[in-house]
Design an enzyme around this catalytic site. Structure first.
Site, PDB file in Angstrom:
ATOM      1  N   HIS A  60       0.856  -1.187   0.000  1.00  0.00           N
ATOM      2  CA  HIS A  60       0.000   0.000   0.000  1.00  0.00           C
ATOM      3  C   HIS A  60       0.896   1.244   0.000  1.00  0.00           C
ATOM      4  CE1 HIS A  60      -4.071  -1.714   1.656  1.00  0.00           C
ATOM      5  NE2 HIS A  60      -3.624  -2.367   0.611  1.00  0.00           N
ATOM      6  N   GLU A  62       0.921   3.945   1.839  1.00  0.00           N
ATOM      7  CA  GLU A  62       1.393   4.411   3.149  1.00  0.00           C
ATOM      8  C   GLU A  62       2.570   3.565   3.641  1.00  0.00           C
ATOM      9  OE1 GLU A  62      -1.685   3.592   2.225  1.00  0.00           O
ATOM     10  OE2 GLU A  62      -3.212   4.554   3.450  1.00  0.00           O
ATOM     11  N   CYS A  90      -6.233   2.005   5.831  1.00  0.00           N
ATOM     12  CA  CYS A  90      -6.849   0.729   6.245  1.00  0.00           C
ATOM     13  C   CYS A  90      -6.250   0.306   7.593  1.00  0.00           C
ATOM     14  CB  CYS A  90      -6.603  -0.325   5.178  1.00  0.00           C
ATOM     15  SG  CYS A  90      -4.903  -0.961   5.182  1.00  0.00           S
ATOM     16  N   CYS A  93      -2.310  -0.127   7.425  1.00  0.00           N
ATOM     17  CA  CYS A  93      -1.566   1.129   7.334  1.00  0.00           C
ATOM     18  C   CYS A  93      -1.719   1.955   8.603  1.00  0.00           C
ATOM     19  CB  CYS A  93      -2.014   1.910   6.107  1.00  0.00           C
ATOM     20  SG  CYS A  93      -1.621   1.036   4.577  1.00  0.00           S
TER      21      CYS A  93
END
Lengths: 170, 170
Positions: A60, A62, A90, A93
């Site tokens: 992801h 992040e 999410c 993260c």
């Protein structure tokens, strides 16, 4: 209560940088989500979603931005740092934000299906954990949300077109 | 309700492998936590805590094991896989478990201060998210917990010894 250390202009500037990262994801036909980590008004980590390209569940935006920030300053402690993400982080993260002790989190659009900063749960402001953050939503939210809705609109149109082509061949 | 697909012997065997990973962390003077990811009764990912050595906030045992598993099978989807961890996963690692669609999670000791599989929150069994897991705690819990308590006992004894040496010098 924790407070923001940035001006409106600074917030918009750094969210714009996260949006630039999201555009990089688009070049790989990935869902356009971007993030940057900022320390002392400097970007120390950048990342964009690369889950499909890498086939790595951890990739992801992040996560990449946090990892790069840790490598850049040579420490897992990103105290006094800010994270900007185009979409509400999410649970993974958000957990990484807690782990790295990031102080302030700014995000663009809410993610009602998987968001962990207010939508489904609120990990970053849960004071039972050993760290919590200042959290601000809706920073350039319209631009961040439009990036995603345009992407999914395009995907749906492409699918429809393919279906049409197949049915015309039959 | 989701169910376990493993026998007691299999669970103990794979937790033993996670414990071996935790011992590798000890060699780096890291908090001894280990994890493995299993698919079709084979270990496809291994990891141990390396946060201090790498100075990377993401380097928890479970994260490395999940990343290795994704790389090994060339897919971010670890459906039908099991994860074994010596300690209850934190929010970041639990989020990574959800992201990678791992089906079953087994852990040893509970983590009352940061656990996200029942202690502080229960991310893995929250059916509002798009994935949830079968979760089993207390697999070889005593061995897993003793690893941690012995480690922290040693750290405290070393600190005490240093303090004593300093005060004797003065």
């Amino acid at each position: 209560m924790k407070k923001s250390s940035l001006t409106s202009e600074e917030k918009q500037f750094f969210m714009d940088e996260a949006i630039k990262e999201a555009h990089k994801a688009l070049e790989f036909a990935e869902v356009p989500i971007g993030a940057v980590v900022v320390l002392n008004k400097q970007i120390i980590g950048r990342g964009y979603n690369l889950r499909e390209t890498t086939q790595d569940a951890l990739r992801h935006a992040e996560m990449t931005a946090i990892e790069e920030a840790c490598n850049n300053i040579g420490s897992w402690r990103l105290e006094d740092a800010q994270l900007f993400a185009t979409l509400e982080p999410c649970p993974m993260c958000s957990g990484a934000i807690l782990q790295s002790r990031i102080e302030e989190v700014y995000f663009g659009a809410f993610d009602p299906k998987a968001g962990a900063c207010g939508s489904l749960i609120n990990l970053l402001e849960d004071t039972r954990f050993n760290h919590w953050c200042y959290v601000e939503s809706d920073v350039l939210a319209k631009t961040c949300a439009a990036l995603l809705s345009d992407f999914f609109k395009k995907i749906r149109a492409e699918k429809k077109q393919k279906k049409k082509e197949i049915s015309e061949k039959d």
